[in-house]
Design a protein around this motif. Structure first.
Motif, short mmCIF file in Angstrom:
data_model
loop_
_atom_site.label_atom_id
_atom_site.label_comp_id
_atom_site.label_asym_id
_atom_site.label_seq_id
_atom_site.Cartn_x
_atom_site.Cartn_y
_atom_site.Cartn_z
N ASP A 1 0.86 -1.20 0.00
CA ASP A 1 0.00 0.00 0.00
C ASP A 1 0.89 1.24 0.00
O ASP A 1 1.51 1.56 1.00
N TRP A 2 0.97 1.93 -1.12
CA TRP A 2 1.77 3.13 -1.23
C TRP A 2 1.05 4.14 -2.13
O TRP A 2 0.14 3.78 -2.88
N GLU A 3 1.46 5.38 -2.03
CA GLU A 3 0.87 6.45 -2.83
C GLU A 3 1.96 7.16 -3.62
O GLU A 3 3.09 7.32 -3.13
N VAL A 4 1.63 7.60 -4.80
CA VAL A 4 2.57 8.36 -5.62
C VAL A 4 2.62 9.79 -5.09
O VAL A 4 1.59 10.45 -4.96
N PRO A 5 3.81 10.31 -4.75
CA PRO A 5 3.91 11.68 -4.24
C PRO A 5 3.45 12.70 -5.28
O PRO A 5 3.58 12.49 -6.48
N ASP A 6 2.91 13.80 -4.83
CA ASP A 6 2.49 14.88 -5.72
C ASP A 6 3.67 15.38 -6.54
O ASP A 6 4.76 15.61 -6.01
N GLY A 7 3.43 15.54 -7.83
CA GLY A 7 4.45 16.10 -8.70
C GLY A 7 5.55 15.12 -9.08
O GLY A 7 6.50 15.50 -9.77
N TRP A 8 5.41 13.87 -8.67
CA TRP A 8 6.48 12.90 -8.94
C TRP A 8 6.49 12.48 -10.40
O TRP A 8 5.46 12.26 -11.02
N ASN A 9 7.68 12.37 -10.97
CA ASN A 9 7.87 11.82 -12.31
C ASN A 9 9.10 10.92 -12.29
O ASN A 9 9.98 11.08 -11.44
N THR A 10 9.16 10.02 -13.24
CA THR A 10 10.31 9.12 -13.31
C THR A 10 10.58 8.77 -14.76
O THR A 10 9.72 8.93 -15.62
N THR A 11 11.77 8.32 -15.03
CA THR A 11 12.11 7.71 -16.32
C THR A 11 12.68 6.32 -16.11
O THR A 11 13.28 5.74 -17.01
N ALA A 12 12.46 5.77 -14.92
CA ALA A 12 13.01 4.45 -14.56
C ALA A 12 11.93 3.39 -14.46
O ALA A 12 12.23 2.21 -14.30
N GLY A 13 10.64 3.77 -14.51
CA GLY A 13 9.57 2.80 -14.42
C GLY A 13 9.46 2.13 -13.07
O GLY A 13 9.00 1.00 -12.96
N TYR A 14 9.85 2.84 -12.01
CA TYR A 14 9.91 2.24 -10.68
C TYR A 14 9.63 3.31 -9.63
O TYR A 14 9.92 4.49 -9.83
N PRO A 15 9.04 2.94 -8.50
CA PRO A 15 8.77 3.91 -7.43
C PRO A 15 10.04 4.32 -6.71
O PRO A 15 10.32 3.90 -5.58
N ASP A 16 10.85 5.16 -7.37
CA ASP A 16 12.19 5.47 -6.88
C ASP A 16 12.21 6.53 -5.78
O ASP A 16 13.28 6.99 -5.40
N TRP A 17 11.03 6.92 -5.29
CA TRP A 17 11.02 7.82 -4.13
C TRP A 17 11.26 7.05 -2.83
O TRP A 17 11.49 7.64 -1.77
N ILE A 18 11.19 5.71 -2.94
CA ILE A 18 11.37 4.89 -1.72
C ILE A 18 12.78 5.03 -1.20
O ILE A 18 13.75 4.88 -1.94
#
Length: 504
Positions: A487-504
């Motif tokens: 259970d996780w949420e995407v942070p506001d304004g987050w973008n990636t070019t890695a295809g992975y939840p890299d904010w972790i």
């Protein structure tokens, strides 16, 4: 009254297998648009979508709804063609391809072509159209649901023929070993039909005794690397697995603004919306690949078709299923595990992603074959390219929603059209000490020097050992359980070019 065999076949004798990719000085390129008719004219508007020296091609302006075609040499950054380099011999091919052109996915949807048709019916006698839209007064919805269109069948038959012409010589290994190739597809109707039409083109009729067809189950509750989204629960969350809706809507409201006002002048009894006008463009694409021609296509300018193509980048491939999605890498990692397993002839030890342990045995998942063919969906093709960490596709970063950038490394019509295909080409080269691999997408060679351990190479080659090591690193650093089940949420304004939840 209709016996299947009346005898008297006449003398026949098989000739040598073709091998264009191994023997010819050039490579046969695929135009992709046979059987389809473009409109004679387009709507007039200011500005051209292409530079003066470039010719507009409607069939390459539909994003992932485009028919596959051979991209120009150098499109993905490697100025080399797909035939074997002079010092090399092709020893094997792993082919991953998408199904052919299909009908819309959900005829009960309130959006897209079915939704637009429903809105027209709802306005009934109050609706009237004139001028370029006058055909709507008698127009009826004629599209089916999800299955292959006749053109889609032809695409996969053609793909099978083209791959036999390029790599038919690889069948010698099966004949000498007295074994049959094992191809994979899954149970969804268009997937099975695509695999069968590919086999018909590749082997000829009858094909049943010339290969073995594994049919994996596509449904929730079944692990399947060719449909990993069925077992990734977070994929069903539009804020996680399908993040393209909002940015696409922002762009649609910009590039279709003039079209909305222009078309509304010819309609009474119904207030057109941006969704309606976008659905008209979708209907053009779907009707053309289903019926051969569509009156909807001529309603838009070339520039508006360029806008549609750009919108389709958001709709599925970039933000929904590849480098801009937090779930893409995890969903593609199961196929990467299988590719590494085949390349190293080593069984997968831990089934901790979408791989299916039940089917990983020497019969349904054999090692040592010179040819493998797997049929899947475009979203999975994009998942796999992301999981392979082929980051050159994301080199220009997240895309803006208010304009089309002059340079962009990602176009879904080039990477994920109907019948898109990836060739993992294995080579033995006198100029290289180790076996080599190349990745070829729709006949465009992809650079592998973005992977750790793979050097720059004019032909886009990397040693199989270095390629495998890079993929093992990707496998080790991809947590399927976290991405798909936590259970996780995407942070506001987050973008990636890695295809992975890299904010972790």
């Amino acid at each position: 009254m209709f016996p299947p065999d009346v005898g008297y076949p006449g003398p026949t004798h098989a000739g040598a297998e073709p091998g264009v990719a191994a023997t010819a000085p050039a490579y046969p390129m695929h135009s992709g648009a046979a059987h389809l008719v473009a409109p004679p004219t387009f709507a007039k508007g200011k500005g051209k979508s292409k530079k003066k020296h470039e010719k507009f091609d409607l069939f390459r302006s539909w994003g992932s709804l485009s028919p596959w075609y051979s991209v120009e040499q150098g499109t993905f950054g490697i100025d080399s063609s797909p035939e074997a380099p002079d010092t090399c011999q092709i020893t094997g091919v792993h082919l991953l391809h998408r199904h052919g052109a299909r009908y819309p996915a959900d005829v009960t949807s309130a959006s897209g072509p079915p939704g637009f048709a429903s809105r027209l019916r709802a306005h009934g006698a109050n609706f009237s159209a004139s001028g370029p839209l006058s055909f709507l007064n008698d127009w009826t919805y004629k599209l089916g649901q999800e299955g292959l269109t006749p053109f889609g069948r032809a695409q996969l038959f053609d793909l099978g023929v083209s791959m036999r012409m390029r790599y038919g010589f690889l069948l010698k290994n099966f004949t000498e070993s007295n074994i049959l190739p094992v191809f994979r597809t899954e149970s969804q109707n268009r997937m099975l039909a695509s695999a069968q039409n590919f086999a018909l083109g590749f082997f000829g009729y009858p094909f049943e005794d010339q290969y073995q067809q594994v049919i994996t189950i596509e449904s929730k509750g079944f692990n399947n690397t060719l449909a990993p989204y069925r077992s990734c629960s977070n994929n069903d969350d539009p804020n996680k697995g399908w993040r393209g809706g909002d940015p696409m809507n922002e762009w649609v409201a910009i590039y279709l603004q003039k079209a909305l006002h222009r078309l509304q002048k010819h309609v009474t009894g119904m207030e057109l919306t941006f969704a309606d006008v976008f659905a008209m463009q979708e209907t053009c694409a779907f009707e053309t690949v289903a019926l051969g021609f569509s009156k909807f296509c001529e309603l838009f300018t070339e520039k508006e078709w360029e806008g549609f193509d750009y919108a389709c980048v958001y709709l599925t491939p970039l933000y929904g299923t590849s480098f801009g999605s937090p779930t893409a890498r995890a969903q593609g990692i199961g196929y990467v595990q299988e590719l590494v397993s085949r390349l190293t002839e080593t069984p997968i030890e831990i089934h901790n992603s979408s791989t299916n342990a039940t089917l990983h045995n020497s019969i349904t998942f054999p090692f040592g074959h010179s040819l493998y063919v797997d049929a899947t969906h475009e979203v999975v093709v994009m998942n796999v390219l992301t999981a392979l960490n082929l980051s050159s596709f994301a080199a220009t970063g997240p895309l803006p929603t208010d304009h089309i950038p002059e340079r962009r490394s990602f176009r879904s019509a080039e990477v994920a059209p109907f019948a898109t295909n990836i060739q993992f080409q294995l080579l033995a080269c006198s100029s290289e000490p180790d076996p080599q691999i190349r990745v070829i997408v729709n006949d465009g060679v992809v650079p592998l020097d973005v992977l750790e351990g793979c050097p720059e190479n004019f032909h886009g080659m990397c040693s199989v050992g270095a390629f495998v090591d890079a993929q093992k690193q990707s496998i080790r650093t991809t947590d399927w359980a976290f991405v798909c089940d936590s259970d996780w949420e995407v942070p506001d304004g987050w973008n990636t070019t890695a295809g992975y939840p890299d904010w972790i």
